[in-house]
Scaffold this active site. Structure first.
Site: not given
Ligand code: 13P
Length: 249
Positions: A9-11, A94, A96, A167, A173, A213, A234-235
């Site tokens: 997930n590149w956000k 999600h 967020e 999640e 993050g 993470s 994510g990251g």
């Molecule tokens: P991180 O892997 O950066 O913690 O993000 C997780 C996430 O929100 C994937 O959708």
């Protein structure tokens, strides 16, 4: 038999140029891999990635969609628009989006229904508790309520198409991963909820990912858990070699 599935997930990261650079090097690394993988990218990079990954089995996903067909909804994107580009997946709910963009279980449910009735785009549904809910021991209550509301009115044929990503918000993050045991316990719990709502066959088929993470250093332990079928990353999905190391857990 559930096939492992790792999605990035590149956000709100990567321009078109950066997405293309990623795709070119990731395609080389991914060659000959049999683990299913996808990248969920910003809307403006989706057609670039669909084109770049053509002829490979790397999937492409959106990060959100609207539940109406069309209309005066400034800034929104419809299922038909995603379908036309040829995306394979769409993240729905999600944390967020729930936290910053007023996403609710009711809108999540409408989005799932729309995707599942009008497209072959598979939803990746995110659920998970926040830190205060976890500290109060309410994580199962929170997650079971989310799943019940999000799945309301869906048939078992539709339900088994949904990839569920557990999640925990406190692990997103933050560098603070849930322990593999905590993640396994919640993913197993989610499977029992799906069994209660539907049946054993549906719960055996549904793919459940862990997200929060995930990195090359902890991917093996997480992916080796019985009830965890994949990861939503994510990251660490922004760097081809890191994402590939997770896929090669
Ligand atoms: P991180 O892997 O950066 O913690 O993000 C997780 C996430 O929100 C994937 O959708």
């Amino acid at each position: 038999m559930r096939i492992p599935f790792i999605a990035g997930n590149w956000k709100m990261y990567k321009t078109k140029k950066e997405a293309l650079e990623f795709a070119e090097s990731f395609k080389q690394l991914y060659k000959d891999t049999d683990i299913r993988a996808a990248i969920c990218a910003p809307f403006t990079q989706l057609d670039t990635l669909v084109e770049a990954f053509r002829g490979t089995s790397i999937g492409v996903g959106a990060q959100n969609v609207h539940f109406e067909d069309e209309g005066a909804f400034t800034g929104e994107i419809s299922v038909a628009m995603l379908k036309e580009i040829g995306v394979d997946y769409c993240i729905v709910g999600h944390s967020e989006r729930r936290q910053y963009f007023a996403e609710t279980d009711e809108t999540v449910n409408l989005k799932l229904k729309k995707l599942l009735t009008e497209s072959a785009i598979r939803p990746i549904l995110c659920v998970g508790e926040n830190l205060s809910q976890r500290e109060a021991g309410k994580e199962k209550e929170v997650v079971s309520q989310q799943i019940e509301k999000d799945f309301a009115g869906l048939t078992s044929e539709q339900a088994e198409q949904i990839v569920i990503a557990y999640e925990p918000i406190w692990a997103i993050g933050t560098g603070k991963t849930a322990s593999a045991e905590q993640a396994e316990e919640m993913c197993a719990f989610i499977r029992t909820i799906v069994e209660e709502l539907y049946d054993e066959d549906t719960c055996d088929k549904v793919i459940i990912q862990y997200g929060g993470s995930v990195k090359p250093e902890n991917a093996t332990e997480i992916m080796n858990m019985d009830e965890i079928d994949g990861a939503l990353v994510g990251g660490a999905s922004l760097i081809p070699s890191k994402f590939m190391d997770i896929i090669n857990f």
